[in-house]
Design a protein around this motif. Structure first.
Motif, PDB file in Angstrom:
ATOM      1  N   PRO A  75       0.855  -1.317   0.105  1.00 33.59           N
ATOM      2  CA  PRO A  75      -0.093  -0.168   0.117  1.00 33.59           C
ATOM      3  C   PRO A  75       0.813   1.254   0.033  1.00 33.59           C
ATOM      4  O   PRO A  75       0.246   2.365  -0.318  1.00 33.59           O
ATOM      5  N   LEU A  76       2.183   1.054   0.569  1.00 32.68           N
ATOM      6  CA  LEU A  76       3.041   2.163   0.339  1.00 32.68           C
ATOM      7  C   LEU A  76       3.818   2.469  -0.892  1.00 32.68           C
ATOM      8  O   LEU A  76       4.749   3.431  -0.832  1.00 32.68           O
ATOM      9  N   GLN A  77       3.795   1.794  -1.804  1.00 32.62           N
ATOM     10  CA  GLN A  77       4.531   1.733  -2.909  1.00 32.62           C
ATOM     11  C   GLN A  77       4.364   3.195  -3.555  1.00 32.62           C
ATOM     12  O   GLN A  77       3.569   3.538  -3.907  1.00 32.62           O
ATOM     13  N   LYS A  78       5.535   3.790  -3.857  1.00 35.32           N
ATOM     14  CA  LYS A  78       5.376   5.168  -4.538  1.00 35.32           C
ATOM     15  C   LYS A  78       5.816   4.976  -5.880  1.00 35.32           C
ATOM     16  O   LYS A  78       6.425   4.301  -6.672  1.00 35.32           O
ATOM     17  N   LEU A  79       4.512   5.556  -6.626  1.00 37.22           N
ATOM     18  CA  LEU A  79       4.257   5.511  -7.820  1.00 37.22           C
ATOM     19  C   LEU A  79       4.347   6.747  -8.580  1.00 37.22           C
ATOM     20  O   LEU A  79       3.681   7.733  -8.111  1.00 37.22           O
ATOM     21  N   MET A  80       4.736   6.674 -10.128  1.00 39.03           N
ATOM     22  CA  MET A  80       4.407   8.103 -10.732  1.00 39.03           C
ATOM     23  C   MET A  80       4.250   7.720 -12.240  1.00 39.03           C
ATOM     24  O   MET A  80       4.684   6.837 -12.679  1.00 39.03           O
ATOM     25  N   VAL A  81       3.339   8.262 -12.874  1.00 42.12           N
ATOM     26  CA  VAL A  81       3.121   7.948 -14.110  1.00 42.12           C
ATOM     27  C   VAL A  81       3.440   9.161 -15.006  1.00 42.12           C
ATOM     28  O   VAL A  81       3.431  10.134 -15.017  1.00 42.12           O
ATOM     29  N   PHE A  82       3.882   8.424 -16.171  1.00 40.38           N
ATOM     30  CA  PHE A  82       4.764   9.498 -17.141  1.00 40.38           C
ATOM     31  C   PHE A  82       3.973   9.012 -18.606  1.00 40.38           C
ATOM     32  O   PHE A  82       4.513   7.778 -19.094  1.00 40.38           O
ATOM     33  N   THR A  83       3.017   9.679 -19.219  1.00 38.06           N
ATOM     34  CA  THR A  83       2.300   8.959 -20.045  1.00 38.06           C
ATOM     35  C   THR A  83       1.888  10.074 -21.152  1.00 38.06           C
ATOM     36  O   THR A  83       1.907  11.124 -20.895  1.00 38.06           O
ATOM     37  N   MET A  84       1.337   9.554 -22.221  1.00 39.60           N
ATOM     38  CA  MET A  84       0.755  10.484 -23.258  1.00 39.60           C
ATOM     39  C   MET A  84      -0.649  10.309 -23.170  1.00 39.60           C
ATOM     40  O   MET A  84      -1.424  11.138 -24.147  1.00 39.60           O
ATOM     41  N   GLU A  85      -1.086   9.531 -22.428  1.00 37.55           N
ATOM     42  CA  GLU A  85      -2.663   9.340 -22.249  1.00 37.55           C
ATOM     43  C   GLU A  85      -3.194  10.517 -21.746  1.00 37.55           C
ATOM     44  O   GLU A  85      -2.810  10.936 -20.724  1.00 37.55           O
ATOM     45  N   ALA A 156      11.587  -5.361   6.834  1.00 33.38           N
ATOM     46  CA  ALA A 156      10.821  -4.540   6.126  1.00 33.38           C
ATOM     47  C   ALA A 156      10.616  -5.421   4.681  1.00 33.38           C
ATOM     48  O   ALA A 156       9.293  -5.106   4.326  1.00 33.38           O
ATOM     49  N   GLU A 157      11.173  -6.279   4.206  1.00 35.02           N
ATOM     50  CA  GLU A 157      11.137  -7.011   3.122  1.00 35.02           C
ATOM     51  C   GLU A 157       9.656  -7.824   3.437  1.00 35.02           C
ATOM     52  O   GLU A 157       8.806  -7.881   2.405  1.00 35.02           O
ATOM     53  N   LYS A 158       9.687  -8.642   4.446  1.00 35.34           N
ATOM     54  CA  LYS A 158       8.616  -9.200   4.829  1.00 35.34           C
ATOM     55  C   LYS A 158       7.208  -8.551   4.939  1.00 35.34           C
ATOM     56  O   LYS A 158       6.102  -8.987   4.777  1.00 35.34           O
ATOM     57  N   MET A 159       7.406  -6.988   5.571  1.00 34.53           N
ATOM     58  CA  MET A 159       6.269  -6.596   5.904  1.00 34.53           C
ATOM     59  C   MET A 159       5.962  -5.601   4.494  1.00 34.53           C
ATOM     60  O   MET A 159       4.884  -4.894   4.667  1.00 34.53           O
ATOM     61  N   ASN A 160       6.710  -5.842   3.505  1.00 33.27           N
ATOM     62  CA  ASN A 160       6.400  -4.886   2.308  1.00 33.27           C
ATOM     63  C   ASN A 160       6.555  -3.438   2.625  1.00 33.27           C
ATOM     64  O   ASN A 160       5.453  -2.595   1.950  1.00 33.27           O
ATOM     65  N   LEU A 161       7.514  -2.995   3.221  1.00 36.64           N
ATOM     66  CA  LEU A 161       7.846  -1.612   3.492  1.00 36.64           C
ATOM     67  C   LEU A 161       9.147  -1.442   2.948  1.00 36.64           C
ATOM     68  O   LEU A 161      10.114  -2.098   3.058  1.00 36.64           O
ATOM     69  N   SER A 162       9.623  -0.152   2.708  1.00 38.73           N
ATOM     70  CA  SER A 162      11.067   0.389   2.898  1.00 38.73           C
ATOM     71  C   SER A 162      11.667   0.248   4.154  1.00 38.73           C
ATOM     72  O   SER A 162      10.899   0.347   4.929  1.00 38.73           O
ATOM     73  N   SER A 163      12.902  -0.079   4.212  1.00 40.76           N
ATOM     74  CA  SER A 163      13.600   0.112   5.585  1.00 40.76           C
ATOM     75  C   SER A 163      13.633   1.535   6.028  1.00 40.76           C
ATOM     76  O   SER A 163      13.386   1.463   7.301  1.00 40.76           O
ATOM     77  N   TYR A 164      13.775   2.344   5.385  1.00 36.24           N
ATOM     78  CA  TYR A 164      13.549   3.756   5.710  1.00 36.24           C
ATOM     79  C   TYR A 164      12.321   4.047   6.395  1.00 36.24           C
ATOM     80  O   TYR A 164      12.045   4.396   7.772  1.00 36.24           O
ATOM     81  N   TYR A 165      11.198   3.734   5.686  1.00 36.39           N
ATOM     82  CA  TYR A 165       9.764   3.882   6.514  1.00 36.39           C
ATOM     83  C   TYR A 165       9.648   3.071   7.457  1.00 36.39           C
ATOM     84  O   TYR A 165       9.151   3.447   8.663  1.00 36.39           O
TER      85      TYR A 165
END
Length: 237
Positions: A75-85, A156-165
């Motif tokens: 749920p915390l994955q950072k995403l950005m969209v770069f598109t022509m749509e 962090a990997e097991k909890m699907n989080l970044s180590s920093y967060y």
């Protein structure tokens, strides 16, 4: 080390973004490339990815479907969209998934890398109730796995989080840093086991995730101001 996934149909576009990242972050960034939405999701599932930069147009699985899958996994994955749509409904759908940056192609390199840097620097946030539940999940995982080498990266990997967060959230919510918490829990478990005189100290070290008994003794002495043997001998008196 930053880890970025670039998911785009155009090889030239991927190479361009990769070059911008390497110029800005030098050797502090690892860039993974793909034109396939499913593969992008697999990268996220297998590793701690700091940012996914994606086009909506992808093979295998389009950008929106991929984003839904990534959010389901983390749920915390950072995403950005770069598109022509240009579809406003598509942009709205991405926004509902928490994607703040929906950038239209083409974009000037300087503007694009500044937006990417902004995305990398932002700390994703969970609602307060979800934070409480996540912390509870982390604590339960630690309690159930004291026999393992519970590094920050591993948990962090097991909890699907970044180590920093994870580190930041743990300190904020529990008032103690992650490493100290894990060490204290291991030492408490060790003290329980040391009361059983039939269990060799070397076995106790292994039972709480220390492959080197000498290192276990060193940590125990630092925390308890006495060696495991000295602690155990108290109960003979």
């Amino acid at each position: 080390m930053l880890k970025v996934v670039i998911a785009d149909l155009e090889p030239i576009q991927r190479k361009c973004i990769k070059a911008l990242l390497q110029e800005r972050y030098r050797r502090q960034v690892v860039v993974l490339e793909t034109d396939n939405g499913q593969e992008a999701c697999e990268y996220v599932e297998k590793d701690n990815i700091d940012l996914v930069i994606m086009d909506h147009r992808l093979t295998g699985m389009n950008g929106l479907t991929s984003a839904v899958e990534m959010r389901r996994h983390n749920p915390l994955q950072k995403l950005m969209v770069f598109t022509m749509e240009e579809d406003p409904q598509l942009k709205k759908s991405f926004n509902k998934l928490g994607v703040k940056q929906y950038i239209k192609k083409p974009s000037r390199p300087r503007i694009l890398i500044d937006l990417i840097s902004k995305g990398l620097s932002e700390t994703p946030q969970l609602p307060a109730r979800k934070v409480t539940l996540k912390i509870s999940e982390i604590v339960q995982f630690i309690e159930g796995n004291l026999n393992r080498d519970l590094t920050l990266t591993y948990v962090a990997e097991k909890m699907n989080l970044s180590s920093y967060y994870l580190s930041k959230m743990f300190k904020k919510e529990l008032g103690v840093n992650f490493v100290k918490y894990v060490t204290d829990r291991k030492m408490e478990k060790a003290k329980e086991l040391l009361k059983n005189f039939d269990v060799p100290i070397i076995n106790i070290a292994f039972a709480i995730g220390y492959a080197e008994p000498s290192y276990f003794t060193k940590v125990f002495k630092r925390v308890e101001n006495m060696t495991p043997s000295q602690y155990r001998n108290q109960f003979y008196r």
